[in-house]
Scaffold this motif. Structure first.
Motif, mmCIF file in Angstrom:
data_model
loop_
_atom_site.group_PDB
_atom_site.id
_atom_site.type_symbol
_atom_site.label_atom_id
_atom_site.label_comp_id
_atom_site.label_asym_id
_atom_site.label_seq_id
_atom_site.Cartn_x
_atom_site.Cartn_y
_atom_site.Cartn_z
ATOM 1 N N LYS A 86 25.642 4.387 -14.700
ATOM 2 C CA LYS A 86 24.986 4.104 -13.423
ATOM 3 C C LYS A 86 23.541 4.595 -13.448
ATOM 4 O O LYS A 86 23.248 5.684 -13.931
ATOM 5 N N ILE A 139 20.082 -9.023 -7.302
ATOM 6 C CA ILE A 139 21.142 -8.258 -7.954
ATOM 7 C C ILE A 139 21.965 -9.220 -8.803
ATOM 8 O O ILE A 139 22.340 -10.306 -8.354
ATOM 9 N N GLN A 176 23.679 -0.770 -11.777
ATOM 10 C CA GLN A 176 24.060 -0.204 -10.467
ATOM 11 C C GLN A 176 25.314 0.656 -10.570
ATOM 12 O O GLN A 176 25.571 1.480 -9.702
#
Length: 222
Positions: free
Chosen positions: A40, A78, A104
């Motif tokens: 992440k 995204i 993400q």
């Protein structure tokens, strides 16, 4: 096992639609796609990095952003599981990434040396034509999406939060009026090019007017 995972990933990708298993295996054996895992918030591609491969998100999500000279960061989109990034960069003369891509969550990316496909006689001309046609469709859809976003953001009376923008990016994919936007409010404000306080005010106003409803990352358009 790894080869099977790569094959399944390519089979599900829009870029390789229309190709059978034998053709895909030939591509895999020649270009040798590589899978890379990311934690992440780990950078996948930096703005300005040289690019010679496309990336297919086998797992996770990644956020694409543009860093400006004044220090501002604009979020562009995204990418979700199965989506392709850097297809634009590998089709330019500069072969450099125009954006920064950050994972993400825990993500896995399969990198495919795109240009290598077209620089060999070991892959048939018909296969190349199919990939090029799919590539053109993907890039064209992305261009239309960005044009729609520019059109909505350019309207002075929307403050960048016209619900039509949510319809453009999310409703067409989900086919319904309720959908999730996988962004924090800070990220959504950067995506819409507005201050976070302005965004919060506009969202609350639209909810009071009955145009939308939302809770955390789930939005409903009426």
């Amino acid at each position: 096992m790894v080869e099977n995972e790569t094959l399944n990933c390519l089979k599900k990708s829009k870029l390789f639609q229309g190709l059978d298993d034998i053709e895909l295996k030939d591509i895999i054996s020649f270009v040798m796609p590589a899978e890379v895992r990311y934690q992440k918030n780990q950078i996948i591609v930096n703005q300005g990095d040289p690019v010679n491969s496309i990336g297919i998100l086998r797992k996770g999500t990644a956020i694409s952003s543009k860093n400006h000279f004044n220090g501002n960061i604009q979020i562009l989109r995204i990418y979700g599981q199965g989506e392709i990034f850097s297809l634009d960069a590998v089709n330019t003369t500069l072969l450099t990434s125009p954006v920064t891509l950050v994972s993400q969550a825990e993500s896995s990316v399969i990198f495919v040396p795109f240009l290598k496909i077209f620089r060999t006689d070991q892959i048939s001309l018909e296969v190349k034509k199919i990939i090029m046609s799919n590539s053109s469709e993907i890039l064209s859809n992305e261009l239309i999406r960005l044009m729609y976003k520019i059109d909505v953001l350019s309207k002075k009376d929307t403050a960048g939060t016209n619900p039509d923008l949510f319809k453009s990016d999310q409703r067409e994919e989900s086919g319904c009026s309720t959908f999730d936007i996988d962004m924090t409010q800070d990220q959504l404000a950067q995506y819409l090019c507005v201050n976070r306080s302005v965004l919060s005010k506009e969202l609350n106003q639209m909810r009071k007017c009955g145009k939308i409803d939302y809770k955390k990352k789930r939005f409903t358009i009426y």
